[in-house]
Write an enzyme that holds these catalytic residues in place. Structure first.
Site, PDB file in Angstrom:
ATOM      1  N   ARG A 113     -65.497 110.316  30.620  1.00 40.40           N
ATOM      2  CA  ARG A 113     -65.320 111.944  30.030  1.00 40.40           C
ATOM      3  C   ARG A 113     -66.270 112.591  30.648  1.00 40.40           C
ATOM      4  NH1 ARG A 113     -62.556 114.196  24.778  1.00 40.40           N
ATOM      5  NH2 ARG A 113     -60.817 113.429  25.950  1.00 40.40           N
ATOM      6  N   HIS A 140     -56.741 115.662  33.037  1.00 39.27           N
ATOM      7  CA  HIS A 140     -56.617 114.965  31.917  1.00 39.27           C
ATOM      8  C   HIS A 140     -55.547 113.988  32.016  1.00 39.27           C
ATOM      9  CE1 HIS A 140     -57.745 113.096  28.182  1.00 39.27           C
ATOM     10  NE2 HIS A 140     -57.513 114.258  27.128  1.00 39.27           N
ATOM     11  N   GLN A 143     -53.797 111.851  29.207  1.00 39.60           N
ATOM     12  CA  GLN A 143     -53.141 112.643  28.101  1.00 39.60           C
ATOM     13  C   GLN A 143     -51.756 112.968  28.657  1.00 39.60           C
ATOM     14  OE1 GLN A 143     -54.392 114.028  25.303  1.00 39.60           O
ATOM     15  NE2 GLN A 143     -52.009 114.473  24.863  1.00 39.60           N
ATOM     16  N   ASP A 234     -52.895 124.353  24.224  1.00 44.64           N
ATOM     17  CA  ASP A 234     -54.163 123.434  24.318  1.00 44.64           C
ATOM     18  C   ASP A 234     -55.233 124.827  23.822  1.00 44.64           C
ATOM     19  OD1 ASP A 234     -56.338 121.917  24.879  1.00 44.64           O
ATOM     20  OD2 ASP A 234     -56.165 122.216  26.988  1.00 44.64           O
ATOM     21  N   CYS A 273     -52.239 118.590  22.834  1.00 45.15           N
ATOM     22  CA  CYS A 273     -53.098 117.524  23.084  1.00 45.15           C
ATOM     23  C   CYS A 273     -53.997 117.084  22.044  1.00 45.15           C
ATOM     24  CB  CYS A 273     -54.037 117.716  24.659  1.00 45.15           C
ATOM     25  SG  CYS A 273     -54.660 119.214  24.654  1.00 45.15           S
ATOM     26  N   ARG A 301     -51.016 107.877  23.078  1.00 43.67           N
ATOM     27  CA  ARG A 301     -52.497 107.652  24.232  1.00 43.67           C
ATOM     28  C   ARG A 301     -52.699 106.224  24.182  1.00 43.67           C
ATOM     29  NH1 ARG A 301     -55.974 111.919  24.721  1.00 43.67           N
ATOM     30  NH2 ARG A 301     -57.003 110.357  26.219  1.00 43.67           N
TER      31      ARG A 301
HETATM   32  N1   CP Z   1     -56.400 114.794  23.446  1.00 42.90           N
HETATM   33  C1   CP Z   1     -57.810 114.521  23.507  1.00 42.90           C
HETATM   34  O1   CP Z   1     -57.981 113.937  24.660  1.00 42.90           O
HETATM   35  O2   CP Z   1     -58.479 114.081  22.384  1.00 42.90           O
HETATM   36  P1   CP Z   1     -59.831 113.845  22.186  1.00 42.90           P
HETATM   37  O3   CP Z   1     -60.780 115.205  22.767  1.00 42.90           O
HETATM   38  O4   CP Z   1     -60.211 113.761  20.677  1.00 42.90           O
HETATM   39  O5   CP Z   1     -60.330 112.613  22.913  1.00 42.90           O
HETATM   40  N1  NVA Z   2     -58.782 121.749  27.258  1.00 42.87           N
HETATM   41  C1  NVA Z   2     -59.327 120.907  26.144  1.00 42.87           C
HETATM   42  C2  NVA Z   2     -58.758 119.495  26.164  1.00 42.87           C
HETATM   43  C3  NVA Z   2     -59.136 118.676  24.782  1.00 42.87           C
HETATM   44  C4  NVA Z   2     -58.383 117.354  24.859  1.00 42.87           C
HETATM   45  C5  NVA Z   2     -60.717 120.687  26.703  1.00 42.87           C
HETATM   46  O1  NVA Z   2     -61.217 120.337  27.767  1.00 42.87           O
HETATM   47  O2  NVA Z   2     -61.740 120.725  25.724  1.00 42.87           O
END
Ligand code: CP
Ligand code: NVA
Length: 342
Positions: A113, A140, A143, A234, A273, A301
């Protein structure tokens, strides 16, 4: 017609999953089918990745992604190691190439990430084990796999689905759009003009949709969500992004409230998400309503990622037998060493 770019890879390198196009339609369908099978009978998968290991490096916070990968890997009989890179971004202490060439000696896959998608591309370019995108500023994909699994569970067929994303057209929106375009769905990004998806990714998705029978469109009007199967929201301000009063103001008309769901229609699902910012992009009256499937998405997930891990890390039976034989003979050699020189 433009051909969407899959993640660059060196000859002989592993299959990386940095975006949905790295999988393609057939693989996505297979992963979704396996995810549903694992969900129904978790014991059927419990030994699939025995002895395998995952390294998870996170430059940003996480609840769902971290826990679902860690618990998921343990349910498959493998191990996951978490590396906290929130304070020190990748590439600072040593080069990303060297980092990848260390990790590939110990683990069977890398989950990352990151702040910059280019970091994942650099890891993937140097890693002989698969790199999986656990969120970048652009995509992502894990997701989106869970989201399509949820939609199918809810009786929606991806080839006839109409999905509307409302809000900021960045990572989550772009992976949904890409997956929808690959699977032949109709996708609508409803955003202020300043928050539209990346024009190049949009063009690539339109090209994919032209081939799959899907459709990709953008609109700045919330009224355009009339009749969709699902409305997806989101965060307005994503992780690592500076807060901006101007952006929040631009997004105000795109809050998903009861009126927006009324426009969508009585059979529309609400999706997110998570984490949700209640009172900003969505109101309690929607996220806590019977239309909401957000916790199914969170649960899925785990199943979708486990199916993906099985696909990337399971060995063909012929190699598995050869490995067992060699292990019996050599005792201490590791699975990954044996696989590479098979
Ligand atoms: N939706 C998602 O990726 O959640 P987190 O940021 O908690 O991993
Ligand atoms: N768009 C959001 C998604 C979180 C799962 C972010 O990048 O923070």
């Amino acid at each position: 017609m433009t051909t969407p770019s899959a993640t660059p890879r060196r000859p002989g390198a592993a299959t990386h999953v940095l975006r949905a196009t790295d999988l393609g339609a057939e693989a996505i369908r297979e992963v979704l089918a396996d995810a549903a099978a694992i969900k129904q009978d978790p014991r059927s998968a419990s030994e699939s990745l025995r002895g395998r290991s995952l390294v998870m490096l996170f430059e940003k916070p996480s609840l769902r992604t971290r826990v679902s990968f860690e618990i998921g890997m343990s349910r498959l009989g493998g191990t996951a190691v978490y590396l906290d890179h929130r304070e020190e971004r990748l590439g600072r202490r040593e080069s990303i190439a060297d980092y990848a060439r260390n990790l590939e000696r110990w683990c069977d896959a890398i989950v990352g990430r990151v702040h910059e998608h280019a970091t994942l591309e650099a890891l993937a370019a140097w890693s002989r084990v698969p790199v999986i995108n656990a969120l970048s500023e652009k995509f992502h994909p894990c997701q989106a796999l869970a989201d399509f699994m949820t939609l199918i569970e809810q009786g929606r067929d991806p080839s006839t689905l109409r999905l509307a994303f409302v809000g900021d057209g960045n990572n989550v929106c772009q992976s949904l759009m890409e997956t929808a375009a690959i699977l032949g769905s109709s996708f609508l990004a409803v955003t202020p003009p300043s928050c539209r998806p990346d024009p190049q990714i949009l063009a690539e998705c339109r090209s994919l949709a032209a081939r799959s029978g899907g459709e990709v469109a953008c609109s700045d009007s919330i009224e355009s969500i009339a009749g969709v199967d699902a409305v997806y929201a989101d965060a307005w301000i994503s992780m690592g992004e500076p807060d901006s009063a101007a952006k929040r103001q631009a997004l105000e008309p795109y809050r998903v409230d009861a009126r927006a769901m009324e426009i969508a229609g009585p059979s529309a699902l609400f999706m997110h998400c998570l984490p949700a910012h209640r009172g900003e992009e969505v109101l309690d009256e929607v996220i806590d309503s019977p239309a909401s499937v957000v916790f199914d998405q969170a649960e899925n997930r785990l199943h979708a990622q486990n199916a993906l891990l099985r696909r990337l890390l399971s060995l063909p039976p012929r190699i598995e037998v050869k490995m067992r034989r060699r292990r019996d003979l050599a005792g201490s050699r590791t699975a990954s060493e044996t696989t590479r020189d098979s």
